[in-house]
Design a protein around this motif. Sequence first.
Motif, PDB file in Angstrom:
ATOM      1  N   VAL A 144      21.554   2.389 -58.268  1.00  0.00           N
ATOM      2  CA  VAL A 144      21.979   3.338 -57.237  1.00  0.00           C
ATOM      3  C   VAL A 144      21.087   4.572 -57.301  1.00  0.00           C
ATOM      4  O   VAL A 144      20.611   4.967 -58.365  1.00  0.00           O
ATOM      5  N   SER A 171      25.959  -0.383 -44.882  1.00  0.00           N
ATOM      6  CA  SER A 171      26.172  -1.439 -45.871  1.00  0.00           C
ATOM      7  C   SER A 171      24.864  -2.169 -46.192  1.00  0.00           C
ATOM      8  O   SER A 171      24.170  -2.623 -45.280  1.00  0.00           O
ATOM      9  N   PRO A 172      24.545  -2.320 -47.485  1.00  0.00           N
ATOM     10  CA  PRO A 172      23.318  -3.015 -47.870  1.00  0.00           C
ATOM     11  C   PRO A 172      23.509  -4.517 -48.058  1.00  0.00           C
ATOM     12  O   PRO A 172      22.615  -5.184 -48.585  1.00  0.00           O
ATOM     13  N   ARG A 173      24.651  -5.051 -47.654  1.00  0.00           N
ATOM     14  CA  ARG A 173      24.971  -6.449 -47.947  1.00  0.00           C
ATOM     15  C   ARG A 173      23.841  -7.407 -47.533  1.00  0.00           C
ATOM     16  O   ARG A 173      23.369  -8.218 -48.337  1.00  0.00           O
ATOM     17  N   ALA A 184      23.602  -4.790 -55.968  1.00  0.00           N
ATOM     18  CA  ALA A 184      22.500  -3.818 -56.007  1.00  0.00           C
ATOM     19  C   ALA A 184      21.917  -3.742 -57.412  1.00  0.00           C
ATOM     20  O   ALA A 184      22.628  -3.899 -58.410  1.00  0.00           O
ATOM     21  N   CYS A 195      20.400   1.522 -53.821  1.00  0.00           N
ATOM     22  CA  CYS A 195      21.237   2.006 -52.721  1.00  0.00           C
ATOM     23  C   CYS A 195      21.583   3.482 -52.886  1.00  0.00           C
ATOM     24  O   CYS A 195      22.063   3.896 -53.945  1.00  0.00           O
ATOM     25  N   TYR A 221      31.593   4.354 -53.262  1.00  0.00           N
ATOM     26  CA  TYR A 221      30.528   3.589 -52.613  1.00  0.00           C
ATOM     27  C   TYR A 221      29.634   2.916 -53.653  1.00  0.00           C
ATOM     28  O   TYR A 221      29.147   1.800 -53.442  1.00  0.00           O
ATOM     29  N   VAL A 251      28.485  -1.143 -53.789  1.00  0.00           N
ATOM     30  CA  VAL A 251      27.134  -1.720 -53.787  1.00  0.00           C
ATOM     31  C   VAL A 251      26.864  -2.471 -55.087  1.00  0.00           C
ATOM     32  O   VAL A 251      26.098  -3.445 -55.090  1.00  0.00           O
TER      33      VAL A 251
END
Length: 315
Positions: free
Chosen positions: A138, A102-104, A135, A119, A126, A130
């Motif tokens: 992607v 997870s890029p949170r 984000a 991301c 997904y 994000v």
Amino acid sequence: MTAKTLSQILNIKHPILIAPMFLVSNTNMIIAALEMGCTGAIPAHNYRTDKELRNAIYTIRNSSDKAFGFNLIVNKSNPKYRKQLLTLLDLKVDYIITSLGSPREVIEKCKPLGIKVFCDVVDVKYAQKVEQLGADAVIAVNSDAGGHCGSMKAGDLIQQLRAEINIPIISAGGVTNCNDIKSIIECGAAGVSVGTIFIASHESPVSNEYKQALVNFGSDDIVKTTKLTGSPLTVINTPYVQKIGTKENILEWMIHNSPLLKKYAKMILAWKGMRKVQQSAFKAGYDNVWCAGPAIGEIREIRSVKEIINDLIED
């Protein structure tokens, strides 16, 4: 809404990103890319210490004022994650590419500093997550990507993503020349992330045997294996790879799918697999495992990064 191109997002001439490649990407490659009007990223994992990571950033900054970034593994298999993130925030790199988690937290901490976050995604589900987290773009990893790859062809993945998300899509996998880039852009991508063909460059630090393998083998010699890291990994089908096989045996499958052991098994397997890849990258031996994508079918010789980029931007 029309999404920005990679060139507009990063203020670069060409919408081309030299992909962050474990063990391969280095400052010389990135500086060459920046000089050619492209961008590039390096895995933070390529540096053993925080001092080495900081020195890499200083080296690039002293050579160029153009945008470059770093790739960050954001799951628990990366014990250096938090320290690496703090360093990238402290030195305000232009963008961070997140992988395998997870890029949170990365997004939340980068936003106030103006650092872009791209991301890695392999599907719509997904990508939507994000996007909701904030984000900036992607990285759509398709089935022709080298290393850890997706399951869909570039055009199909881009088409599905365009229908469901509104942020820019950077296509990763299968790009070898300017015609490939034209096709990807026409599909609706904002730019491309290119990796495999740069492994066979003079600036690449891997062994000559590895580079020569990229010249000698073809697209049909690329196979996907789950034997090394537990996730699909594209490698050259050398005699050693054929010997050990590409599928998990019954015991490995049971360990990886056990609710009790799964988390620790994945961490251990990923560590062991990457150690094997690391050993293979810098020395010759019968048991080498060389990561690459189907793009090796277009590699004819070992050249400089600038010569390779010239093929990508000639039109």
